[in-house]
Design an enzyme around this catalytic site. Structure first.
Site, mmCIF file in Angstrom:
data_model
loop_
_atom_site.group_PDB
_atom_site.id
_atom_site.type_symbol
_atom_site.label_atom_id
_atom_site.label_comp_id
_atom_site.label_asym_id
_atom_site.label_seq_id
_atom_site.Cartn_x
_atom_site.Cartn_y
_atom_site.Cartn_z
ATOM 1 N N ASP A 11 0.869 -1.181 0.000
ATOM 2 C CA ASP A 11 0.000 0.000 0.000
ATOM 3 C C ASP A 11 0.901 1.224 0.000
ATOM 4 O O ASP A 11 2.107 1.126 0.264
ATOM 5 C CB ASP A 11 -0.885 0.002 1.259
ATOM 6 C CG ASP A 11 -1.781 1.234 1.339
ATOM 7 O OD1 ASP A 11 -2.332 1.638 0.299
ATOM 8 O OD2 ASP A 11 -1.920 1.806 2.439
ATOM 9 N N SER A 12 0.289 2.370 -0.250
ATOM 10 C CA SER A 12 1.037 3.620 -0.209
ATOM 11 C C SER A 12 1.530 3.932 1.209
ATOM 12 O O SER A 12 2.450 4.709 1.385
ATOM 13 C CB SER A 12 0.142 4.755 -0.687
ATOM 14 O OG SER A 12 -1.018 4.799 0.113
ATOM 15 N N CYS A 74 -4.559 -1.261 -1.895
ATOM 16 C CA CYS A 74 -4.631 0.184 -2.050
ATOM 17 C C CYS A 74 -5.628 0.476 -3.168
ATOM 18 O O CYS A 74 -5.441 0.015 -4.305
ATOM 19 C CB CYS A 74 -3.242 0.695 -2.417
ATOM 20 S SG CYS A 74 -3.189 2.458 -2.801
ATOM 21 N N GLU A 153 -4.052 8.514 9.090
ATOM 22 C CA GLU A 153 -2.594 8.443 9.304
ATOM 23 C C GLU A 153 -2.214 9.121 10.624
ATOM 24 O O GLU A 153 -1.193 8.828 11.215
ATOM 25 C CB GLU A 153 -1.833 9.070 8.136
ATOM 26 C CG GLU A 153 -1.924 8.281 6.815
ATOM 27 C CD GLU A 153 -0.883 7.166 6.643
ATOM 28 O OE1 GLU A 153 0.226 7.285 7.179
ATOM 29 O OE2 GLU A 153 -1.213 6.163 5.972
ATOM 30 N N CYS A 187 -10.992 2.825 -0.178
ATOM 31 C CA CYS A 187 -9.605 3.122 0.163
ATOM 32 C C CYS A 187 -9.319 2.324 1.423
ATOM 33 O O CYS A 187 -10.145 2.297 2.344
ATOM 34 C CB CYS A 187 -9.454 4.618 0.426
ATOM 35 S SG CYS A 187 -7.916 5.085 1.221
ATOM 36 N N HIS A 189 -7.554 2.829 3.841
ATOM 37 C CA HIS A 189 -7.472 3.590 5.092
ATOM 38 C C HIS A 189 -8.852 3.709 5.768
ATOM 39 O O HIS A 189 -8.936 3.904 6.976
ATOM 40 C CB HIS A 189 -6.978 5.019 4.825
ATOM 41 C CG HIS A 189 -5.494 5.139 4.671
ATOM 42 N ND1 HIS A 189 -4.812 4.598 3.616
ATOM 43 C CD2 HIS A 189 -4.564 5.741 5.454
ATOM 44 C CE1 HIS A 189 -3.523 4.875 3.744
ATOM 45 N NE2 HIS A 189 -3.342 5.559 4.846
HETATM 46 N N1 DGL Z 1 -4.550 3.417 0.992
HETATM 47 C C1 DGL Z 1 -4.713 4.247 -0.190
HETATM 48 C C2 DGL Z 1 -5.895 3.742 -1.004
HETATM 49 O O1 DGL Z 1 -6.417 2.697 -0.728
HETATM 50 C C3 DGL Z 1 -4.983 5.698 0.135
HETATM 51 C C4 DGL Z 1 -3.869 6.514 0.646
HETATM 52 C C5 DGL Z 1 -3.188 7.346 -0.393
HETATM 53 O O2 DGL Z 1 -3.727 8.345 -0.888
HETATM 54 O O3 DGL Z 1 -2.066 6.975 -0.701
HETATM 55 O O4 DGL Z 1 -6.328 4.369 -1.920
#
Ligand code: DGL
Length: 272
Positions: A11-12, A74, A153, A187, A189
């Site tokens: 993931d990012s 992600c 975050e 997402c 998150h």
């Molecule tokens: N976890 C990323 C997603 O699922 C979102 C976070 C980001 O913008 O990098 O899109």
């Protein structure tokens, strides 16, 4: 390819850990190697070219660990680089879009589905296209929620927190007015904001968690391809990040839903 090779998840940043939690539940005998690109998060506000470049660097890092499957946990990467990853990776790949869309189409009762994600995810219309391919009748309403990533975050996720409630209302009001009965947390998150989102949307609205659906889908793929680990002892994940591990240590427990002993290694992703 050994059946004991790990599943690579990336993931990012830390959001993908919400998917790791589900992988540990659904596939406890599989070793997970997780890479969180904490040095370059967020991806969701970047251009398609940059997101693709980062996605391939992340996948290459995992391939160096001989993973038997790559999972982009992600929404942003799955939406923008998913097709290219699927085409070029030498091992089975899944992102989060397809498994999640499938579940949402099955869950909706009134045919109105909301999708929330990063600007890149919503701008790609990946979920909308997939949902309407599965069922052309469904109405899809999309909403980009970039501030949700920052809230998560930074651990500002409690359902009673004034800031959390305010931001949730700001982003979710239109979807509520449209009468959606299902919302895709597009997402990885966003599952951490599940309670706050549910408080606002009400009990009648089903929230579909992309990490959970993806873990179930990955299990199906591994089974079909005879790649499930034949050693059924429970495995512990290994974590890698591209910025200092301190932030990871303090927030990881929130995403994983428990405090667990883990080692985190910092790597230079530009080198891979
Ligand atoms: N976890 C990323 C997603 O699922 C979102 C976070 C980001 O913008 O990098 O899109």
């Amino acid at each position: 390819m050994s059946l004991q090779n790990a599943i690579g998840v990336f993931d990012s940043g830390l959001g993908g850990l919400s998917a790791v939690k589900e992988f540990m539940r659904v596939l406890p005998a599989e070793k997970i190697i997780y890479f969180g690109d904490t040095g370059r998060v967020p991806y969701g506000t970047r251009s398609r070219e940059i997101i693709r470049k980062y996605a391939f660097q992340d996948a290459d890092f995992l391939l160096k660990h001989n993973v038997k499957m790559v999972v982009a946990a992600c929404g942003t990467v799955s939406s923008v680089a998913g097709a290219a990853l699927e085409e070029f990776l030498p091992v089975p790949y899944t992102g989060v879009v397809n498994p999640t869309a499938y579940t949402a189409v099955r869950e909706t009762r009134n045919g109105k589905i909301g999708v929330i994600g990063t600007p890149a995810t919503v701008g790609s219309h990946s979920y909308k296209l997939r949902l309407q391919k599965l069922n052309p009748e469904v109405e899809v309403y999309e909403q980009a929620c970039p501030l949700f990533v920052s809230l998560v975050e930074n651990g500002i996720i409690h359902r009673d927190d004034q800031i959390t409630r305010l931001v949730v209302r700001r982003y979710m009001a239109e979807l509520k007015d449209m009468g959606v009965d299902t919302v895709i947390l597009g997402c990885t998150h966003f599952p951490l904001l599940r309670e706050a989102i549910s408080d606002y949307m009400g009990d009648d609205v089903t929230l579909v968690d992309s990490g959970r659906e993806t873990a179930v889908y990955a299990a199906k793929v591994l089974k079909e391809q005879n790649l499930l680990n034949d050693d059924d002892s429970v495995k512990q994940p290994e974590f890698y990040v591209s910025d200092t591990p301190e932030g990871f240590q303090s927030v990881a427990g929130l995403f994983l839903g428990r405090n667990m002993e883990h080692t985190v290694t910092q790597i230079d992703i530009e080198q891979y």
